[in-house]
Design a protein around this motif. Structure first.
Motif, PDB file in Angstrom:
ATOM      1  N   LEU A 133      22.189  33.791  91.969  1.00 45.13           N
ATOM      2  CA  LEU A 133      23.069  35.072  91.727  1.00 45.13           C
ATOM      3  C   LEU A 133      22.157  35.439  93.204  1.00 45.13           C
ATOM      4  CD1 LEU A 133      22.005  36.658  87.722  1.00 45.13           C
ATOM      5  CD2 LEU A 133      24.319  36.038  89.078  1.00 45.13           C
ATOM      6  N   LEU A 134      21.231  34.952  93.756  1.00 43.73           N
ATOM      7  CA  LEU A 134      21.169  35.376  94.432  1.00 43.73           C
ATOM      8  C   LEU A 134      22.042  35.326  96.366  1.00 43.73           C
ATOM      9  CD1 LEU A 134      17.203  35.307  93.897  1.00 43.73           C
ATOM     10  CD2 LEU A 134      18.525  37.350  93.794  1.00 43.73           C
ATOM     11  N   GLN A 135      22.785  34.311  95.725  1.00 44.96           N
ATOM     12  CA  GLN A 135      23.781  34.144  96.690  1.00 44.96           C
ATOM     13  C   GLN A 135      25.040  34.778  97.278  1.00 44.96           C
ATOM     14  OE1 GLN A 135      24.580  30.152  96.779  1.00 44.96           O
ATOM     15  NE2 GLN A 135      22.539  29.245  97.111  1.00 44.96           N
ATOM     16  N   PRO A 136      26.103  34.854  98.716  1.00 46.72           N
ATOM     17  CA  PRO A 136      26.877  36.171  98.368  1.00 46.72           C
ATOM     18  C   PRO A 136      28.347  35.640  97.251  1.00 46.72           C
ATOM     19  CG  PRO A 136      26.528  34.793 100.444  1.00 46.72           C
ATOM     20  CD  PRO A 136      25.779  34.437  99.590  1.00 46.72           C
ATOM     21  N   GLU A 137      28.385  36.672  96.544  1.00 48.16           N
ATOM     22  CA  GLU A 137      29.815  35.799  95.404  1.00 48.16           C
ATOM     23  C   GLU A 137      29.725  35.009  94.669  1.00 48.16           C
ATOM     24  OE1 GLU A 137      33.564  36.102  98.099  1.00 48.16           O
ATOM     25  OE2 GLU A 137      32.770  37.801  99.287  1.00 48.16           O
ATOM     26  N   PRO A 138      28.571  34.857  94.214  1.00 47.91           N
ATOM     27  CA  PRO A 138      28.390  33.935  92.948  1.00 47.91           C
ATOM     28  C   PRO A 138      29.680  34.289  91.799  1.00 47.91           C
ATOM     29  CG  PRO A 138      26.797  35.873  92.557  1.00 47.91           C
ATOM     30  CD  PRO A 138      27.850  35.874  93.718  1.00 47.91           C
ATOM     31  N   SER A 139      30.057  33.044  91.101  1.00 52.13           N
ATOM     32  CA  SER A 139      31.384  32.982  90.206  1.00 52.13           C
ATOM     33  C   SER A 139      31.233  33.837  89.043  1.00 52.13           C
ATOM     34  CB  SER A 139      31.207  31.535  90.143  1.00 52.13           C
ATOM     35  OG  SER A 139      30.964  31.270  88.621  1.00 52.13           O
ATOM     36  N   PRO A 140      32.074  34.686  88.769  1.00 52.92           N
ATOM     37  CA  PRO A 140      32.190  35.376  87.885  1.00 52.92           C
ATOM     38  C   PRO A 140      31.489  34.414  86.746  1.00 52.92           C
ATOM     39  CG  PRO A 140      34.417  35.149  88.707  1.00 52.92           C
ATOM     40  CD  PRO A 140      33.911  34.478  89.362  1.00 52.92           C
ATOM     41  N   ALA A 141      32.168  32.941  86.456  1.00 51.48           N
ATOM     42  CA  ALA A 141      31.347  31.846  85.793  1.00 51.48           C
ATOM     43  C   ALA A 141      29.944  32.636  85.412  1.00 51.48           C
ATOM     44  CB  ALA A 141      32.028  31.151  84.798  1.00 51.48           C
ATOM     45  N   VAL A 142      29.475  32.327  85.968  1.00 49.29           N
ATOM     46  CA  VAL A 142      27.789  32.122  86.334  1.00 49.29           C
ATOM     47  C   VAL A 142      27.532  33.383  86.675  1.00 49.29           C
ATOM     48  CG1 VAL A 142      26.061  31.585  88.689  1.00 49.29           C
ATOM     49  CG2 VAL A 142      28.036  30.484  88.318  1.00 49.29           C
ATOM     50  N   VAL A 143      27.688  34.934  86.577  1.00 49.18           N
ATOM     51  CA  VAL A 143      27.251  36.251  86.213  1.00 49.18           C
ATOM     52  C   VAL A 143      27.440  36.802  84.712  1.00 49.18           C
ATOM     53  CG1 VAL A 143      28.074  38.553  86.224  1.00 49.18           C
ATOM     54  CG2 VAL A 143      28.172  36.539  88.495  1.00 49.18           C
ATOM     55  N   ALA A 144      28.858  35.921  83.945  1.00 46.61           N
ATOM     56  CA  ALA A 144      28.501  36.049  82.534  1.00 46.61           C
ATOM     57  C   ALA A 144      27.599  35.410  82.049  1.00 46.61           C
ATOM     58  CB  ALA A 144      30.177  34.984  81.802  1.00 46.61           C
ATOM     59  N   LEU A 145      26.798  34.007  82.481  1.00 44.88           N
ATOM     60  CA  LEU A 145      26.101  33.237  82.068  1.00 44.88           C
ATOM     61  C   LEU A 145      24.693  33.809  81.834  1.00 44.88           C
ATOM     62  CD1 LEU A 145      24.655  30.539  80.867  1.00 44.88           C
ATOM     63  CD2 LEU A 145      24.777  29.061  83.325  1.00 44.88           C
TER      64      LEU A 145
END
Ligand SMILES: C[S@@+](CC[C@H](N)C(=O)[O-])C[C@H]1O[C@@H](n2cnc3c(N)ncnc32)[C@H](O)[C@@H]1O
Length: 507
Positions: free
Chosen positions: A139-151
């Motif tokens: 999450l601290l990297q640029p543009e995390p995937s929506p799936a990782v944000v949902a996790l």
């Protein structure tokens, strides 16, 4: 037959219950599923199926069970607490060796579990804490995937449920990653709503007893318990059911709706279950803690339960209400008063003759390890703060307090309010049967008998079946209500009772 449901669903559920009692769980599961396919809202079949999913254990992940667990999580009326045990087991046996957030974000069972059940498994906690750290890094990297944000959102939901009891990592900043670690500075809408409701609660009388004041302060800081949903249960005629369980009780006819009192209502989980499942009742929920009651009031509105009122006050002041009640349930409360008997007498004073009182009290025999924990906590001066609770868990789960590792088998080890209540309480009495006899003597209440399957907080299997022991030993005493005989059994088997859950009747 249960009103509104097909005869076949009732019959199939009865078959399921019978098979369940015989330990034929595959057949029971099939009967409950057939009942649910005929009547999807049938609470008794849902409860039976949930009880099986709670216990199901397999050496490897089982697709059929996973599908059933997901179906349960999609049903608002299922018991997500029960499903959590089965789901945690499936997640542990299927956990990949090098689980990555991208891979785990696609695991539907994991996401549902994180959002809807409180984790109570030490192995799974270790996996989840590692997954949280890996997710925070992404999450601290640029543009995390929506799936990782949902996790991350699902892990944050789990963290909210366990009240941030897992270790913090100050290197993770506030925001979407920090929400997996600690409460965020901006209060959530639910918390704001609770503050408003807390301020509006009617008050019975100001709290003056010194112990009640410090108990109130504890539960204002840690309302017990944090809970998230109300399972659908079959409607119950509580007086008829207690009369069946205790046929030696006096039969007295009461008018309905029954006035039910819940002293020490906490955050409303038990009172809302009573209000939504007992037939034709009006519930009065009383507690010292405004924050706890406000949580319950918000949940009552969310679940559309209207037959309940919330009142802030001390059990000692119940007689000031000027009302009598037809039924009372008070679980996990009186042992936290300076004088539990004064609490009992105040309750007895507001009961109608013939009314039943269901009580739950701590037992000396079942809490040896908690007693040790309380001594260790005092010796090590561990404070009852979130930091202190985290420190205590870390030491129990692998540090210098490893001799207390048995605490992880207790349901109350797994969130901040639960753990504080379990091991850091400001006031705790523990009963034995002789103490119970003295407690009840002259209270205007007659002891009817113990209940052995009513919500024990300790999941360890009992050393022996107390009812079978009693029956075998005292063949001529069929009511199972002679405390002197129970005392004899307890002397021989000091761990017979995890705690004392029992029912009395007002004389
Ligand atoms: C361990 S919690 C149990 C809550 C609930 N009965 C349950 O089983 O989930 C104990 C609750 O009893 C309440 N309590 C303790 N002493 C009380 C008193 N003297 N009067 C009213 N409530 C009291 C506390 O505020 C707390 O919410």
């Amino acid at each position: 037959m249960h009103a509104g449901y097909s005869l076949d669903a009732s019959r199939l559920t009865a078959i399921g219950d019978e098979r369940f009692a015989q330990g034929r769980l595959d057949e029971a599961m099939s009967a409950y599923r057939q009942a649910l396919s005929l009547s999807p809202g049938f609470g008794a079949a849902r409860a039976g199926l949930d009880a099986i999913l709670e216990r199901a254990r397999t050496p490897r992940p089982n697709e059929h069970l996973i599908a059933l667990l997901l179906e349960g999580y999609a049903d608002e009326g299922a018991n997500w607490d029960a499903l959590g045990w089965g789901a945690a087991h499936q997640l542990v046996v299927g956990w990949p060796k090098s689980a990555t957030p991208a891979e785990m974000a696609g695991n539907g069972l994991l996401l549902e579990f994180l959002r809807k059940s409180l984790n109570r498994d030490a192995t799974l906690e270790r996996h989840l804490v590692a997954l949280r750290a890996a997710t925070a890094r992404l999450l601290l990297q640029p543009e995390p995937s929506p799936a990782v944000v949902a996790l991350a959102a699902a892990i944050a939901q789990q963290a909210w449920q366990n009240e941030y009891i897992w270790p913090d990592d100050p290197a993770v900043p506030d925001g979407i990653a920090g929400a997996m670690y600690r409460p965020q500075p901006q209060p959530q809408p639910d918390a704001l709503e609770e503050r408003r409701l807390a301020a509006e609660l009617p008050e019975l009388a100001p709290i003056t007893d010194a112990v009640s004041q410090s108990v109130a302060a504890m539960y204002e800081a840690n309302p017990y318990p944090r809970w998230t949903h109300l399972p659908r249960r079959p409607t119950l005629d509580v007086r008829a059911s207690l009369q069946r369980d205790f046929p030696h009780a006096r039969a007295v006819d009461f008018e309905t709706p029954l006035a039910v009192l819940m002293p020490g209502a906490g955050t409303g989980q038990h009172p809302l279950l009573v209000a939504s499942t007992y037939d034709n009742v009006e519930v009065t929920a009383v507690d010292l803690s405004r924050t706890s009651l406000a949580y319950g009031k918000r949940m009552a509105a969310r679940h559309g339960v209207g037959n309940i009122e919330f009142l802030r006050g001390d059990i000692l002041d119940l007689p000031r209400l000027g009302r009598v009640f037809d039924h009372v349930e008070c679980v996990g409360v009186l042992h936290h008063m300076a004088d539990p008997r004064a609490g009992l007498l105040a309750i007895s004073a507001v009961m109608r003759p013939g009314a039943f009182l269901r009580l739950g009290l701590y037992g000396e025999g079942g809490r040896k390890i908690v007693e040790k924990a309380r001594r260790d906590i005092a010796a090590a001066r561990i404070p009852p703060t979130l930091e202190g609770l985290r420190d205590f868990r870390r030491r129990v789960m692998g540090g210098d307090l490893g001799r207390l590792a048995g605490l992880t088998a207790w349901e109350d080890f797994w969130s901040a309010s639960l753990l504080r209540d379990l091991c850091f309480h400001v006031q705790e009495h523990r009963f034995t049967i002789p103490r119970l006899r003295a407690f009840l003597e002259g209270s205007g209440l007659t002891f009817l008998g113990f209940e052995f399957n009513a919500g024990s907080a300790h999941r360890a299997v009992a050393e022996a079946d107390p009812i079978a022991l009693y029956r075998a030993r005292f063949r001529n005493e069929t009511t199972l209500s002679d405390l002197a005989r129970w005392e004899q059994l307890e002397c021989e088997k000091p761990a017979l009772f995890a705690g004392y859950a029992f029912v009395c009747q007002k004389d």
